[in-house]
Design a protein around this motif. Structure first.
Motif, PDB file in Angstrom:
ATOM      1  N   LEU A  43       0.808  -1.215   0.000  1.00  0.00           N
ATOM      2  CA  LEU A  43       0.000   0.000   0.000  1.00  0.00           C
ATOM      3  C   LEU A  43       0.844   1.269   0.000  1.00  0.00           C
ATOM      4  N   ASP A  44       1.951   1.258   0.717  1.00  0.00           N
ATOM      5  CA  ASP A  44       2.796   2.453   0.767  1.00  0.00           C
ATOM      6  C   ASP A  44       3.531   2.715  -0.548  1.00  0.00           C
ATOM      7  N   THR A  45       3.535   1.732  -1.463  1.00  0.00           N
ATOM      8  CA  THR A  45       4.186   1.939  -2.759  1.00  0.00           C
ATOM      9  C   THR A  45       3.189   2.387  -3.836  1.00  0.00           C
ATOM     10  N   PHE A  46       1.882   2.417  -3.499  1.00  0.00           N
ATOM     11  CA  PHE A  46       0.857   2.845  -4.457  1.00  0.00           C
ATOM     12  C   PHE A  46       1.104   4.301  -4.825  1.00  0.00           C
ATOM     13  N   ARG A  47       1.197   4.583  -6.139  1.00  0.00           N
ATOM     14  CA  ARG A  47       1.614   5.910  -6.603  1.00  0.00           C
ATOM     15  C   ARG A  47       0.466   6.773  -7.134  1.00  0.00           C
ATOM     16  N   ASN A  48      -0.760   6.345  -7.002  1.00  0.00           N
ATOM     17  CA  ASN A  48      -1.923   7.108  -7.491  1.00  0.00           C
ATOM     18  C   ASN A  48      -1.882   7.389  -8.985  1.00  0.00           C
ATOM     19  N   GLU A  49      -1.167   6.553  -9.740  1.00  0.00           N
ATOM     20  CA  GLU A  49      -1.142   6.729 -11.196  1.00  0.00           C
ATOM     21  C   GLU A  49      -2.428   6.202 -11.827  1.00  0.00           C
ATOM     22  N   SER A  50      -3.124   5.360 -11.098  1.00  0.00           N
ATOM     23  CA  SER A  50      -4.437   4.878 -11.499  1.00  0.00           C
ATOM     24  C   SER A  50      -5.297   4.888 -10.242  1.00  0.00           C
ATOM     25  N   GLY A  51      -6.556   4.528 -10.389  1.00  0.00           N
ATOM     26  CA  GLY A  51      -7.415   4.455  -9.214  1.00  0.00           C
ATOM     27  C   GLY A  51      -6.991   3.298  -8.318  1.00  0.00           C
ATOM     28  N   ILE A  52      -7.267   3.413  -7.039  1.00  0.00           N
ATOM     29  CA  ILE A  52      -6.908   2.350  -6.094  1.00  0.00           C
ATOM     30  C   ILE A  52      -7.611   1.045  -6.478  1.00  0.00           C
ATOM     31  N   GLY A  53      -8.857   1.152  -6.950  1.00  0.00           N
ATOM     32  CA  GLY A  53      -9.603  -0.039  -7.373  1.00  0.00           C
ATOM     33  C   GLY A  53      -8.942  -0.739  -8.547  1.00  0.00           C
ATOM     34  N   THR A  54      -8.488   0.043  -9.515  1.00  0.00           N
ATOM     35  CA  THR A  54      -7.791  -0.519 -10.675  1.00  0.00           C
ATOM     36  C   THR A  54      -6.549  -1.272 -10.218  1.00  0.00           C
ATOM     37  N   TRP A  55      -5.812  -0.663  -9.307  1.00  0.00           N
ATOM     38  CA  TRP A  55      -4.587  -1.268  -8.775  1.00  0.00           C
ATOM     39  C   TRP A  55      -4.900  -2.586  -8.061  1.00  0.00           C
ATOM     40  N   ILE A  56      -5.944  -2.592  -7.243  1.00  0.00           N
ATOM     41  CA  ILE A  56      -6.313  -3.803  -6.488  1.00  0.00           C
ATOM     42  C   ILE A  56      -6.802  -4.900  -7.433  1.00  0.00           C
ATOM     43  N   PHE A  57      -7.629  -4.519  -8.418  1.00  0.00           N
ATOM     44  CA  PHE A  57      -8.108  -5.524  -9.378  1.00  0.00           C
ATOM     45  C   PHE A  57      -6.950  -6.109 -10.178  1.00  0.00           C
ATOM     46  N   ARG A  58      -5.966  -5.288 -10.496  1.00  0.00           N
ATOM     47  CA  ARG A  58      -4.788  -5.769 -11.221  1.00  0.00           C
ATOM     48  C   ARG A  58      -4.022  -6.785 -10.370  1.00  0.00           C
ATOM     49  N   LYS A 121     -15.529   0.370 -14.523  1.00  0.00           N
ATOM     50  CA  LYS A 121     -15.684   1.130 -15.770  1.00  0.00           C
ATOM     51  C   LYS A 121     -14.819   0.512 -16.866  1.00  0.00           C
ATOM     52  N   GLN A 122     -15.330   0.577 -18.087  1.00  0.00           N
ATOM     53  CA  GLN A 122     -14.615  -0.031 -19.202  1.00  0.00           C
ATOM     54  C   GLN A 122     -13.245   0.604 -19.414  1.00  0.00           C
ATOM     55  N   ALA A 123     -13.103   1.883 -19.107  1.00  0.00           N
ATOM     56  CA  ALA A 123     -11.793   2.540 -19.214  1.00  0.00           C
ATOM     57  C   ALA A 123     -10.810   1.914 -18.224  1.00  0.00           C
ATOM     58  N   GLU A 124     -11.294   1.599 -17.030  1.00  0.00           N
ATOM     59  CA  GLU A 124     -10.445   0.956 -16.014  1.00  0.00           C
ATOM     60  C   GLU A 124     -10.093  -0.471 -16.438  1.00  0.00           C
ATOM     61  N   ILE A 125     -11.073  -1.196 -16.996  1.00  0.00           N
ATOM     62  CA  ILE A 125     -10.816  -2.554 -17.480  1.00  0.00           C
ATOM     63  C   ILE A 125      -9.735  -2.509 -18.554  1.00  0.00           C
ATOM     64  N   ALA A 126      -9.826  -1.523 -19.445  1.00  0.00           N
ATOM     65  CA  ALA A 126      -8.836  -1.380 -20.520  1.00  0.00           C
ATOM     66  C   ALA A 126      -7.440  -1.200 -19.933  1.00  0.00           C
ATOM     67  N   LYS A 127      -7.317  -0.392 -18.871  1.00  0.00           N
ATOM     68  CA  LYS A 127      -6.018  -0.190 -18.227  1.00  0.00           C
ATOM     69  C   LYS A 127      -5.521  -1.474 -17.576  1.00  0.00           C
ATOM     70  N   ILE A 128      -6.415  -2.188 -16.909  1.00  0.00           N
ATOM     71  CA  ILE A 128      -6.028  -3.415 -16.211  1.00  0.00           C
ATOM     72  C   ILE A 128      -5.538  -4.474 -17.200  1.00  0.00           C
ATOM     73  N   VAL A 129      -6.274  -4.616 -18.297  1.00  0.00           N
ATOM     74  CA  VAL A 129      -5.980  -5.673 -19.267  1.00  0.00           C
ATOM     75  C   VAL A 129      -4.951  -5.233 -20.305  1.00  0.00           C
ATOM     76  N   GLY A 130      -4.841  -3.936 -20.535  1.00  0.00           N
ATOM     77  CA  GLY A 130      -3.880  -3.443 -21.517  1.00  0.00           C
ATOM     78  C   GLY A 130      -4.419  -3.430 -22.932  1.00  0.00           C
ATOM     79  N   LEU A 131      -5.725  -3.221 -23.077  1.00  0.00           N
ATOM     80  CA  LEU A 131      -6.357  -3.123 -24.395  1.00  0.00           C
ATOM     81  C   LEU A 131      -7.047  -1.770 -24.513  1.00  0.00           C
ATOM     82  N   SER A 132      -7.478  -1.417 -25.730  1.00  0.00           N
ATOM     83  CA  SER A 132      -8.193  -0.152 -25.915  1.00  0.00           C
ATOM     84  C   SER A 132      -9.622  -0.290 -25.404  1.00  0.00           C
ATOM     85  N   GLU A 133     -10.238   0.849 -25.085  1.00  0.00           N
ATOM     86  CA  GLU A 133     -11.630   0.825 -24.624  1.00  0.00           C
ATOM     87  C   GLU A 133     -12.552   0.235 -25.686  1.00  0.00           C
TER      88      GLU A 133
END
Length: 156
Positions: A43-58, A121-133
């Motif tokens: 948790l202390d290394t989380f850099r807020n470059e994405s949402g916390i939820g996106t980070w956790i789902f990843r 959100k589909q934008a978050e899914i795209a970030k997690i998976v590495g594909l376009s929206e």
């Protein structure tokens, strides 16, 4: 956000994501727990470059994929024969069937539909998976068609 709030906010969603991967209640519990151990440790290394939820789902998705890889390498014949199987709490039959169908999908599709079912959100899914929206939207549509077809074939 403090860990306790993160845990309360995301536990159910992460558990259902894990359940979509492994279709086994106890294994999903273990994977969700392992995910939150990692979240707590990092948790202390989380850099807020994405949402916390996106980070956790990843983290959860990667954790599930690692577990699936381990299982592929582990020979089931090495298990003792005399183990008794414990019954898992019964889920509604249609939900059990849905988890079974999701577990049969290819890994990327499993991740996508599991996150979609968690209202990510589909934008978050795209970030997690590495594909376009746009690609995510198409894949979600096709996955839903596959699952609908399986339900029709099974009369559910």
């Amino acid at each position: 956000m403090e860990f306790e709030n993160i845990y309360k906010t995301y536990w159910d969603r992460i558990f259902r994501l894990c359940m979509g991967f492994v279709n086994d209640y106890d294994a999903a519990q273990d994977l969700a727990q392992e995910t939150f151990i990692i979240v707590w440790q990092k948790l202390d290394t989380f850099r807020n470059e994405s949402g916390i939820g996106t980070w956790i789902f990843r983290i959860a998705s990667n954790n599930c994929l690692r577990q699936i890889e381990k299982e592929k390498r582990f020979s089931k014949s090495e298990l003792p024969i005399h183990l008794s199987e414990e019954k898992q709490p019964s889920l509604e039959p249609q939900i059990q069937f849905l988890y079974k169908c999701i577990a049969e999908l290819p890994e990327t599709e499993r991740i996508i539909i599991s996150l979609e079912l968690e209202d990510v959100k589909q934008a978050e899914i795209a970030k997690i998976v590495g594909l376009s929206e746009a690609n995510i939207r198409v894949k979600i549509h096709r996955i839903k068609e596959k699952l609908t077809q399986k339900f029709k074939e099974n009369g559910k």
